[in-house]
Design a protein around this motif. Structure first.
Motif, PDB file in Angstrom:
ATOM      1  N   UNK A   7      21.270  19.031  32.674  1.00  0.00           N
ATOM      2  CA  UNK A   7      21.274  19.259  31.227  1.00  0.00           C
ATOM      3  C   UNK A   7      21.284  20.753  30.993  1.00  0.00           C
ATOM      4  N   UNK A   8      22.149  21.174  30.097  1.00  0.00           N
ATOM      5  CA  UNK A   8      22.364  22.606  29.868  1.00  0.00           C
ATOM      6  C   UNK A   8      22.227  22.905  28.390  1.00  0.00           C
ATOM      7  N   UNK A   9      21.434  23.938  28.085  1.00  0.00           N
ATOM      8  CA  UNK A   9      21.262  24.337  26.689  1.00  0.00           C
ATOM      9  C   UNK A   9      22.402  25.264  26.280  1.00  0.00           C
ATOM     10  N   UNK A  10      23.072  24.944  25.177  1.00  0.00           N
ATOM     11  CA  UNK A  10      24.066  25.897  24.655  1.00  0.00           C
ATOM     12  C   UNK A  10      23.885  26.038  23.149  1.00  0.00           C
ATOM     13  N   UNK A  11      24.264  27.202  22.662  1.00  0.00           N
ATOM     14  CA  UNK A  11      24.257  27.392  21.217  1.00  0.00           C
ATOM     15  C   UNK A  11      25.479  26.699  20.643  1.00  0.00           C
ATOM     16  N   UNK A  16      31.149  28.288  23.801  1.00  0.00           N
ATOM     17  CA  UNK A  16      29.985  28.168  24.684  1.00  0.00           C
ATOM     18  C   UNK A  16      30.196  27.086  25.756  1.00  0.00           C
ATOM     19  N   UNK A  62      23.263  32.482  36.882  1.00  0.00           N
ATOM     20  CA  UNK A  62      23.890  33.155  35.749  1.00  0.00           C
ATOM     21  C   UNK A  62      22.975  33.186  34.532  1.00  0.00           C
ATOM     22  N   UNK A  63      21.726  32.756  34.728  1.00  0.00           N
ATOM     23  CA  UNK A  63      20.765  32.845  33.636  1.00  0.00           C
ATOM     24  C   UNK A  63      20.945  31.787  32.561  1.00  0.00           C
ATOM     25  N   UNK A  64      21.515  30.660  32.924  1.00  0.00           N
ATOM     26  CA  UNK A  64      21.688  29.570  31.955  1.00  0.00           C
ATOM     27  C   UNK A  64      20.427  28.704  31.973  1.00  0.00           C
ATOM     28  N   UNK A  65      19.999  28.229  30.799  1.00  0.00           N
ATOM     29  CA  UNK A  65      18.861  27.307  30.758  1.00  0.00           C
ATOM     30  C   UNK A  65      19.367  25.933  31.159  1.00  0.00           C
ATOM     31  N   UNK A  67      18.456  22.236  33.565  1.00  0.00           N
ATOM     32  CA  UNK A  67      17.435  21.467  34.244  1.00  0.00           C
ATOM     33  C   UNK A  67      18.077  20.207  34.825  1.00  0.00           C
TER      34      UNK A  67
END
Lengths: 142, 450
Positions: A7-11, A16, A62-65, A67
């Motif tokens: 799961x990846x957080x994106x704006x 994005x 790459x500093x992506x949130x 999990x």
């Protein structure tokens, strides 16, 4: 059987999702499933891939949130009532579904339902006891 | 000096006060006489040696002999940080190089740094200030003091170091950084006191928790000497509760000497200023008129016995007030409120004064977003938009929309409860907020400058 999902957080902004996809393709990751949950301002990309560990490392570096979590992938016949039966089993077992999405494997005429449960272990046990097949990585990614 | 005022001071190890604290209790009238004597000498010295100061005095028609009482200080011109920049590196130096023992510099985030020249006597005065703070906190020769302020041009490390050594403490000069080693040495060497910035201590607490280290159970730490940045009462409460130590406040600034200009006693009425060395005034930052004790304004210091680079009426930009009433501890050195804000930091939003530190206080109840947030002010057609941007980190992210919405709601409630305004909360991707020197810029004000 459970399977790893990232799961990846994106704006919620143009470009994005493309950025994340570019990172994954750059790392040679082939995504098998992808689903996008969105709100007005942000979204969560959920995907499964055989090379999920490499994908996780690449995105983290790459500093992506991002999990990784365990979800259940359930194979059902691609015809009316296929999903209803699975939901009946879960309902009877009192398993709570946090979210769910589906995709079909066209050539085989099979549909796959992906579930994130509040209590994954309990739900998977109930499904297996009722004879519903949960897929592992080998079956899903071939 | 000590024996001049207290010839019969008992040097008794059971005395609750350390002998170095004696001067803290000097009778007010004796103190004022000493201050006037030192002020007059410093003004005459500065007038003779620093052209900028003499020029500004001449413009005002002031001569050193016009300073007949302490109140006459208001005749003198102010000094500001920009003067130190404009006169960089040594335009304000008053002593020849043969008398200068050490430079300290502060890194300016914009433009030139500032440079301060200290004689050996200046360093001993500074050391005396730190020693009196440590003694007031109850730190003694038996203590082991870990100095985790940075050593070097920054005054924190060497300031705390000299103070600790002066008091006879065992000093562990770890400097800042390398958190693992800090925690290891703290335990292995039975450290009882630590001097560092409060935010660095929060970082140590974080690391300790991850490693399963409990400060109460696994260390002998009893004192924290925290300063060099504004910190809130909520941060202090959190540190004391979690680490089981007493969190002492130490105040100072490089321009005046370094840490040890003021500190708090066990009554915690505020910070006692060592005004036998650092003469304080509170002024109205708009009119520049002196304000009486009890009123809040900008803190101004005069170093009344510094010789390398005296500062006369130096505007600190810190907002506080001097207490009119004496502290129950018996010290006669006046007390100022803890510094929670700099006048530079204050924002006016919807007509309300807002300090970034207030937002930080609110966010302590949502610790996973610290320090990954930014305050953004944007003009709109109707009114200014107050927005708090929060970077979603691997720690605060979960695969759950409801959880993220909940994070937003918690940030909203936490900030609103403190500042009374309704902010817009925006979750953003990691490492996307603008940074300066590795730290997220706390405030981005997009409104047109007035």
């Amino acid at each position: 059987m459970t399977i790893k999902q990232l799961s990846i957080f994106i704006e919620n902004k143009p470009g994005r999702l493309a950025k994340v996809c570019r990172m994954l393709s750059g790392a040679g990751v082939n995504t098998t499933t992808l689903s996008l949950a969105d709100t007005r301002e942000f979204g969560i990309v959920r995907l499964m891939a055989r090379e999920w560990e490499r994908a996780l490392e690449t995105l983290k570096a790459d500093g992506i949130a991002v999990t990784a979590s365990d979800v259940a992938a359930v194979e059902v016949p691609d015809r009316p009532g296929g999903m209803a039966h699975v939901l009946d089993v879960l309902d009877a077992a009192g398993a709570n579904i946090e979210y769910n999405y589906a995709f079909s494997l066209m050539p085989q005429g099979k549909a796959v339902l992906v579930f994130r449960f509040t209590d994954t272990e309990k739900a998977v046990a109930a499904l297996e006891a009722a004879g519903v097949k949960t897929l592992g990585p080998r079956e899903l990614f071939g | 000096m000590l024996h001049q005022y207290y010839p019969s001071l008992p040097h008794d190890v059971n005395c609750p006060y350390h002998p170095v604290s004696a001067v803290d209790f000097m009778p007010r009238e004796r103190l004022r006489a000493l201050q006037l004597h030192r002020l007059q000498a410093t003004v005459a010295y500065e007038y003779e040696r620093v052209p900028l100061f003499r020029k500004r005095c001449e413009e005002r028609g002031v001569r050193p002999e016009h300073i007949k009482t302490l109140e006459d200080i208001k005749l003198l011109p102010f000094m500001k940080k920009t003067d130190l920049r404009d006169e960089y590196p040594l335009g304000l130096r008053a002593a020849p190089n043969s008398e200068i023992a050490r430079y300290h510099c502060s890194s300016g985030t914009t433009g030139k740094p500032i440079c301060i020249a200290n004689t050996m006597d200046d360093i001993l005065v500074w050391q005396n200030g730190v020693m009196r703070c440590l003694a007031m906190y109850g730190i003694r020769a038996e203590d082991t003091l870990q100095v985790s302020y940075g050593y070097g041009l920054f005054t924190g490390g060497l300031g705390a170091h000299y103070g600790g050594e002066g008091l006879g403490c065992t000093v562990l000069p770890t400097s800042a950084g390398n958190t693992d080693r800090q925690l290891m040495l703290m335990r292995d060497l039975d450290v009882t006191a630590i001097a560092c910035t409060p935010s660095y201590f929060l970082r140590l607490m974080d690391e300790a928790q991850k490693k399963g280290i409990d400060f109460r159970r696994d260390t002998k730490l009893r004192h924290g000497v925290f300063g060099a940045e504004p910190w809130t009462k909520a941060m202090r409460d959190k540190i004391e509760q979690v680490a089981g130590i007493v969190a002492h406040d130490i105040y100072g600034l490089t321009e005046i000497s370094g840490p040890g200009v003021a500190g708090d006693c066990s009554f915690r009425t505020g910070l006692h200023i060592w005004e036998d060395h650092f003469y304080p005034e509170i002024i109205d930052p708009e009119t520049l008129e002196p304000l009486p004790d009890g009123e809040t304004g900008e803190l101004v210091f005069t170093t009344i016995d510094r010789r390398g680079m005296p500062m006369i009426r130096y505007r600190t930009r810190d907002l506080t007030r001097l207490h009119a009433e004496p502290c129950p501890c018996g010290r006669t050195m006046r007390v100022m409120d803890r510094i929670s804000a700099r006048s530079d930091d204050m924002l006016i939003v919807h007509g309300v004064n807002l300090f970034p530190s207030q937002v930080e206080t609110g966010l302590l109840s949502v610790p996973e977003v610290l320090p990954h947030y930014q305050i953004v002010l944007t003009p709109t057609e109707t009114m200014d938009l107050l927005e708090i941007k929060v970077e979603v980190t691997p720690e605060s992210f979960s695969d759950n929309v409801a959880h993220l919405e909940n994070l937003r709601k918690r940030v909203f409630a936490a900030v609103k409860s403190i500042i009374g305004l309704s902010p817009k909360i925006t979750l953003v991707e990691p490492n996307t907020l603008p940074r300066s020197e590795g730290k997220i810029k706390r405030v981005v004000d997009n409104r047109p400058k007035a």
